[in-house]
Every structure is written in C-alpha cells, then in structure tokens.
Design an enzyme around this catalytic site. Structure first.
Site, mmCIF file in Angstrom:
data_model
loop_
_atom_site.group_PDB
_atom_site.id
_atom_site.type_symbol
_atom_site.label_atom_id
_atom_site.label_comp_id
_atom_site.label_asym_id
_atom_site.label_seq_id
_atom_site.Cartn_x
_atom_site.Cartn_y
_atom_site.Cartn_z
ATOM 1 N N ASP A 138 0.830 -1.135 -0.032
ATOM 2 C CA ASP A 138 -0.077 0.059 -0.120
ATOM 3 C C ASP A 138 0.940 1.205 -0.145
ATOM 4 O OD1 ASP A 138 -1.987 1.898 0.033
ATOM 5 O OD2 ASP A 138 -3.054 0.649 1.829
HETATM 6 C C1 BGC Z 1 -4.765 3.351 0.360
HETATM 7 C C2 BGC Z 1 -5.062 2.237 -0.983
HETATM 8 C C3 BGC Z 1 -4.880 3.360 -2.168
HETATM 9 C C4 BGC Z 1 -3.575 4.120 -2.156
HETATM 10 C C5 BGC Z 1 -3.402 5.018 -3.374
HETATM 11 C C6 BGC Z 1 -3.421 4.298 0.174
HETATM 12 O O1 BGC Z 1 -3.519 5.359 1.148
HETATM 13 O O2 BGC Z 1 -4.846 2.484 1.477
HETATM 14 O O3 BGC Z 1 -6.034 1.989 -0.976
HETATM 15 O O4 BGC Z 1 -4.767 2.527 -3.334
HETATM 16 O O5 BGC Z 1 -3.474 4.889 -0.973
HETATM 17 O O6 BGC Z 1 -4.153 5.999 -3.324
#
Ligand code: BGC
Length: 853
Positions: free
Chosen positions: A222
């Site tokens: 993530d």
């Molecule tokens: C989130 C993800 C997301 C990523 C990119 C993170 O903060 O947990 O689900 O895809 O950011 O935006």
C-alpha cells in the site's frame, strides 16, 4: 509479439532489476526502454478511476454493490471500471477492497463489501473477472489482509487467531485468488498481524498467498506501506509503492544483497513478477480489440449503468402502511398535488465516501433534482436543510460567504509563504491560493519547510465567529499577531490530515464587520511521525463559520416544512468527511441528525420517510416513529436519481443488507475491541480480534433478536414472495475435484420454488445458510453458503437450485492447520434474511472431511 520475460530478465543487470522493485512515480512503475520493459500505470480505486485533472464515472461503492446480491451486475461494473481506466491510460486498478466490515465504525467499510466472507468473495470475484477481461486492465485485490480500521492503520498490531483469519478475513481473498479469474496483483495492508507488518510477513505472502493458494502475480505495498528492506523482499513483496523509492531508495537494496541479507535469486524473483504483470497486461490487450470510449459515450453508457446499479442496491428497510412508493400514496389520497417536504441532504448528492476511493465525478444528481425531474409539476416540493452537518468548518475562502479574503499581493485569496527551517526570509511565495487548505497529498518531495497561509480578512458581519485549524506538524493561528489557536505537537491523526481536513476543537473569536484582520496560519513540518510518507510534509487548513450561519435554528425550519406537507422525506447520511479513509467514524449516531429526524417525525406522524446514505449501519433511535426507511449507501454519481427511482416505484426495491444493523453499538461483536488499546509502555495501538469467527450475523445469531434493528440479508420489496418445497436433491460427492489433495468435494444441492405473490414485478435475494443440528459454542449457528437473485413477474413461480459446497461451511482446525468438516447432521436454512428463514431441511454428512489449506 509480447515480451519474453526470461530473455528480458537475463538481459537485466542486478541494478536494473532492483530499479524495478519500487515505483518510478507516485502512480507508475519504472520502464527500462532500452531493454523493452514498459512502465505500468496504476490508478485508484474501487468505485471509479481517481483522477485530478479530468472527471470520471463515480460508480456505486462496494457496500452498495454487495447489497444487490447480484454477481453479474458486479461483473458489469468491473468491466465498465476497467474501460474507464484504459480510457485514461491506466493499466492496473487499485481495487477491489475485500476487507471485512468488522465493526460499524470502520472508516473504510463503505469501500468493502460485507461482514460476510462468502458474499464478499463472490461479488469481488465477479468484479475482478469483469475488470480484467473487459479492457486488459489488472485488478489489485486489497488490502491483504485485515485492514478493518483506520485508527493507527499503519502501525496497529492486530491479534487475530488462525481460525478467524482463515474463515473470515483471508477467505474472500482466497475465493477470488483461487477462483476462475484470479487478480493479477495484490496490495498488502498497512497494519501488522500478530506482530508482523503484512508487507514483511513471509507467512502471509509466501506461505498463504503463493504457497497454500498457488497464486502467481505481483504483490505491491500500500502507498507508504513498505516497512523494511530485506524482510519485505524476502517475505514476497515485489513492489514498493508509491515511487520514487523511499524504503528501497539509493543503494539500500544493493547493500542488502552485498551484506547477504537478501539473495540475488530473491531479487530476480521479485523483478520477474513485475515483468510478468507487464506481460500479462500486454497479452490480454493483444487478445482483445479495444476502442477507447469517447467521453460522451462513457458518460452516457456508464451513467445509465450507475443509475440502474445504484437503485438496485438500495434496501427498503421498513415500509409501514405501504407509504412507499410515493406515486401510490398520491393516488391513495386522491390528491392531485402531493406536498413533499425535502429535508437534510436533499440538495446534496452523497455519492461516495472519503479518501482514495473518492472520485472526481463527471456529475452528480441530487435527490432534489431527481424529484423535480421525476414528478415535475405533479407535486409541490419544499426544502429545509434541517441540521448543520459539516464535520469541519468550511475552509476560509474568498467566496463572499464569510467576507473578503485578500492575499499579500492585494489580490483575492491566500498567499502561501514557505520558510527554510530557522530562516526569517521566505524561500518561496505563491499568491492567489483559493482557500485556507494546504494538503500535501500526492506531493512527492518532503518540504521540511515552515508554511504560512496569510490573508487579510474583512468579515461580512460582526460576531463571535467559529474558527478551527489543524496542521500535520505544530501549527498556530494568529489573528492580528495574537495567537488564537496553538497546536503544539503533530496532529493526532496525521494520515487524516493528509486527506485534507482534520480539524481540532473549535474556538470562537470576536470579529467586527468591515474591519481588516491579518490572519496567519503558521505550520511547521511534523516532528518524527515515523512514517516515511509523511516525513517533512507540511500541511494545514483553517476552518471558519459566521456565528449567524452556525447558530441558526435549522431544525425549526424543517419542522415547519414537514408540518405543512403531506409527506416528509428526510435525507440523512455521512458526507465524505464523516465516513472516510484515514479515520474511523466518530460515532454510531448520525452526526447531528437524530434530533432532526425525531422532530420531523413528530411534525409529520405516519408520513415521514428516511433515506439514509451511509456505507455502514447507524443508530436509528427514531425508527419506531418513522413510516419508512431506505438505506441508499453511496450509490455513485446518479445517487439522487437512483433514490428517486425507488421512492417513486420506477424501480421496485430489491437490495438486501450485506451487513447487520444492530440497535446499539454496545452489541456489535467487536465492541470493546475496536479500535484497540494503546500500550502503557510503548504507546502503540494493539487490537485484539477477540470475537474470533463471530463477526456480523455469526455474532447476532447468538444474542437476543431484539438487539438488531435489521438483520443481515434483510430487504423489502413493493411486492411479496413465497418460498416453498425446500428439498435436498443431492448429497454426496460431486464430480469436481478439490484442488489441493485431489479429494472429492462434497456438495449438497438444494431445490425450492419461489413465487411472486404480489401484483408487481420484482426481485429478491434467496439465501441459503447451513448450521449444525447439535449446537456448539465453537461454531456459528449458521453460515451463508449460497444466494441467488431471483426476478419474477407477478404471479410467476420459479424452481431454484442452490449449491452448498462443504468447503464453504467447513472450519479451520488450528491444531492440524487444515480445513475440516465433521460428520453429522446439518440444517439447511433458506430464506430472505439471516432472521427470516422460511424453509428448513436436514441432511447428514456421513464422514469427516478435511482439506489442506
Ligand atoms: C490506500 C490505498 C490506495 C492508495 C493509493 C492508500 O492510502 O490505502 O487503498 O490505493 O493509497 O491512493
């Protein structure tokens, strides 16, 4: 000719392989054009492609999709989402989210499907199939695993037993990954499980995902969720995101190879997975012919799909005296002009939750617009806001609502002034900023600079006005050099601040109309947040409201409007500030709306209808006083139209609850263990998943029924259905072989007949649960094993066949680390909700079963 991975891999130097193991930019992987390696462009997220500069379709959020109980519809939505990504140059969508609704206050529940693993797994598997097959775009199943809370999500340590992990939290991932259309990528969760961060968990990535499930694909972290160099590489994390590398930056990975902490063979394996993903995408694209949609086609085609899907996900929870649909009501009363009071979020469209699942929608439809379009002159509509529902004071801006705002250059807006640490002269200044927000979201570089947001503010009115402010780091607000807000430390919730708008407690300050005040927000970079993604990121926001706007008696207006109408429609819900990534919900109670609903219901007894837009269950203390309740979720950009389709009967409601609606939060299964406890020694948050497998209805089935307002699976229709003749058609071994051991899988095939006994065409979700006849404290009373959406004309009768695979009600035996099902007698329960079981039959399993994980 698409890429030959082996040849490319052999041509890469060690340094080049390493360079592939972290993003190049915030959204894309690194290309090595000289070696034929393309970049892979990712994009958020589960309910629409998140873009800043262009608009995109905002699809219904996952909870709404789950409520349709219709996997075919999920596939259609997936296909459309894949096309939208491709239309914008995307190759890899960061979704779907298949975490579980563990607790109603989970900030991100709305972008996950359900409290039930089977419903989640089936809907998500279809969505992934649609997404990947439609336009050659990868799905990224996230967040692996157990990201069920936002509080301290990057560091929280979750204690979860093997059974709960396997039966509840891993299960939807397993279903999608081992199903017919596995995702090409998986994203690890931020949190720790049993002491280990998911990105560094060899057990999780190498053991469960690639070992037990035999999955081949790319694992990415993530955003900002790579926590170690060697451990994450060894565990199976291929790609650090976002780029450029933070944890795997500079010579760190190479050093780890030289020091013997990671083998070159592991580096090659990780790089291979990056190349394989690029190749899978290329191969898929060369197998389909794809023409990008024009913006007009996209808006038209996907808009219609969103409206249909959104309406089909809406759940009619209660409909006393058949007050709905509204058309019938008008006819019954013999009125030519029905008077409808629209209260609450009637003139706002609650289309999605907050955070990375937010979408810059092509457009959005409010209930007010849709009511006018649908009913036109045949009704008389009035509007009252009813309650002050903003979570944060609006950002101060020069829109005339509060007064005038002028920057240091004399032009409207704020000036943003940056200072190097300790310097008295600014290093840069930007004038003409629209409002008092500075969010570092998407900013690649750490600034390590002090930020000042400066303006001269001339209030429109005198009064004891409201101010609030939060900065990511220590922040002060000065009015004419006087410090009025002094936040001495980092914001308590830096991730929330990253998403723009975390406000501290409000203060009030006396302002005189027409006088100019110099307002300065001075925000320093945060001191040691402990999260690379936030290190050195300055950000702040100042909220402001006039006393007259904030103190007005909005409820009294609403009560007057309701009393003068035939029907009162109260639109309640959560704005994206209330239900969002980065923070869990503040309360089980709707923010500042319970008193409003109760007052309106008193003013319009027997004719108050509540339409609630949340991604979660909420308290409904007024439930007994209102005639009808619709649960709308976040239905996407056609929100108002979808709601009005159901209100007017253009669409006969057919949604069913994918989550239970408890009466009180104290009765929720994770109550007392959410969001966890801070360690007295180290100040770190730990949460114990003490409820084990008893999540959602698996818990409510064991406590008195009156603890639940509406059970899992509940959903009314404007017609009625009858279910009869449940029979076990086949017990025993079906032809299909269980993959792991080649052991024959037991299936129970059940048949029944369902009839539409009302006078309208409609659809309902028939649900099949299985439980043991001999009660056991260790096992749920029943488990959902199958469901089917059945659509029937008035009077029509259909025979249905549902299959209960033994593996779907097996349990995980911690001692032997295997799936098991005991021989004995089982109850097969068919009905329209977890409580409304209409038919029951019993059947024996004549031998113990076991499977490898
Ligand atoms: C989130 C993800 C997301 C990523 C990119 C993170 O903060 O947990 O689900 O895809 O950011 O935006």
């Amino acid at each position: 000719m698409t890429m030959d991975v082996d040849t490319v891999l052999q041509s890469l130097t060690l340094e080049e392989k390493i360079s592939l193991l972290a993003g190049d930019t915030f959204w894309a992987t690194r290309a090595i054009p000289s070696k034929g390696v393309p970049s892979i462009q990712t994009c958020d997220g589960p309910n629409g492609v998140r873009t800043r500069d262009t608009t995109a379709t905002c699809f219904p959020a996952a909870t709404s999709v789950a409520a349709t109980f219709d996997p075919k519809l999920a596939a259609q939505l997936g296909r459309a989402l894949g096309r939208e990504a491709r239309n914008r140059g995307g190759a890899c969508v960061l979704g779907p989210t298949v975490c579980i609704h563990r607790h109603p206050l989970g900030g991100r529940n709305f972008e996950s499907y359900s409290e039930d693993p089977l419903l989640t797994g089936r809907m998500a598997a279809s969505m992934v199939r649609g997404l990947q097959s439609g336009a050659g775009v990868a799905a990224t199943l996230k967040h692996f695993v157990a990201n069920e809370q936002e509080t301290e999500r990057m560091t929280v340590d979750e204690a979860i037993g093997a059974r709960a992990l396997r039966e509840i939290y891993l299960r939807p991932f397993e279903m999608v990954v081992t199903g017919g259309a596995p995702p090409w990528a998986v994203m690890t969760a931020y949190n720790k499980i049993n002491g280990t961060h998911c990105d560094a968990s060899r057990w999780l990535l190498d053991g469960v995902l690639r070992g037990d499930w035999g999955w081949r694909g790319l694992v990415m972290s993530d955003w900002g969720g790579t926590n170690s160099v060697a451990a994450s590489l060894d565990a199976g994390l291929d790609l650090e995101m976002p780029g450029p590398a933070r944890v795997r930056k500079g010579p760190r990975v190479l050093d780890a190879v030289w020091n013997g902490e990671v083998s070159e063979e592991v580096i090659t394996r990780r790089a291979r997975n990056v190349l394989e993903l690029a190749k899978t995408i290329e191969d898929a694209r060369s197998a389909i012919s794809y023409t990008p949609q024009s913006k007009e086609d996209e808006i038209r085609e996907h808009g219609a799909l969103v409206r249909e899907a959104g309406a089909r996900g809406i759940v009619l929870l209660k409909n006393e005296g058949n007050i709905l649909p509204l058309r019938t009501l008008g006819e019954l009363r013999g009125k030519t002009k029905l008077k409808i009071a629209c209260i609450g979020f009637a003139q706002e469209a609650l289309i999605h939750g907050g955070g990375s699942a937010g979408v810059n929608a092509h457009y959005s439809v409010t209930p007010w617009e849709a009511l006018q379009a649908a009913l036109g002159d045949s009704v008389e509509l009035t509007y009252a806001k009813g309650a002050y529902t903003d979570r944060y004071l609006p950002a101060l801006q020069n829109d005339g609502s509060a007064g005038t705002v002028t920057g240091l250059d004399g032009n409207p807006g704020f000036s943003r002034v940056f200072y190097e640490e300790g310097a008295t002269m600014p290093s840069s200044t930007a004038h003409g900023q629209p409002d008092s927000t500075y969010s570092p979201l998407g900013t690649l570089e750490s600034l390590w600079k002090t930020l000042e947001l400066v303006c001269d503010f001339v209030p429109r009115e005198s009064g004891q006005h409201y101010l609030s402010c939060t900065g990511i780091g220590p922040t002060q607000v000065l009015v004419d050099d006087q410090v009025v807000i002094d936040q001495q430390r980092n914001c308590r919730d830096p991730m929330g601040a990253l998403f723009g708008a975390v406000a501290q407690d409000e203060i009030r300050h006396r302002f005189e109309a027409g006088r100019a005040y110099r307002v300065v927000v001075r925000s320093r970079p945060p001191a040691a947040v402990g999260l690379e993604i936030l290190e050195g990121k300055t950000g702040a926001r100042l909220g402001f409201a006039l006393a007259s706007a904030r103190d007005a008696d909005l409820q009294a207006d609403a009560v007057r409007a309701a009393a003068a109408a035939d029907v009162a429609l109260v639109f309640t819900g959560h704005t994206p500030a209330w239900e969002t990534e980065g923070r869990d919900q503040a309360s089980f109670h709707l923010p500042r709306q319970d008193a409003l609903v109760a007052a309106v219901a008193r003013a319009r007894p027997g004719a108050t209808v509540v339409v609630n837009a949340t991604g979660v269950a909420v308290a409904m203390p007024w439930l007994g006083d209102v005639a009808a309740v619709l649960q709308a979720w976040f239905p996407g950009q056609e929100a108002g139209a979808a709601v009005v389709d159901v209100l007017t009967g253009r669409v006969n409601p057919e949604g069913h609850l994918p989550v239970s609606f408890p009466r009180r939060i104290e009765d929720a299964p994770a109550h007392g263990n959410f969001p966890g406890e801070y360690g007295p020694q180290d100040g770190k948050l730990r949460v114990n998943y003490a409820e084990g497998v008893f999540v959602g209805y698996r818990h409510y089935d064991r406590i008195p029924r009156d603890k639940v307002n509406f059970p899992f699976g509940h959903g009314l229709s404007y017609t009625t259905f009858d279910l009869a003749g449940l029979q076990v058609k086949t017990v025993g071994r079906a032809a299909e072989r269980d993959k792991g051991e080649g052991e024959e899988q037991n299936k129970f095939i059940l048949t029944a007949s369902i009839t539409n006994t009302g006078s309208l065409a409609g659809a309902t979700a028939v649900q099949l649960y299985v439980g043991r006849v001999a009660e056991s404290a260790d096992h749920p009373v029943k488990t959902l094993v199958a469901f089917e959406k059945v659509r029937l004309e008035p009077g029509e009768k259909k025979e249905i066949e549902l299959v209960a695979s033994a593996r779907d009600f097996a349990y995980y035996e911690e001692v032997g680390n295997k799936w098991a099902l005991d021989s004995g007698e089982y109850r097969f329960l068919m009905g329209f909700s977890a409580e409304n079981i209409v038919q029951e039959v019993r059947a024996r399993l004549d031998r113990d079963l076991a499977w490898k994980p």
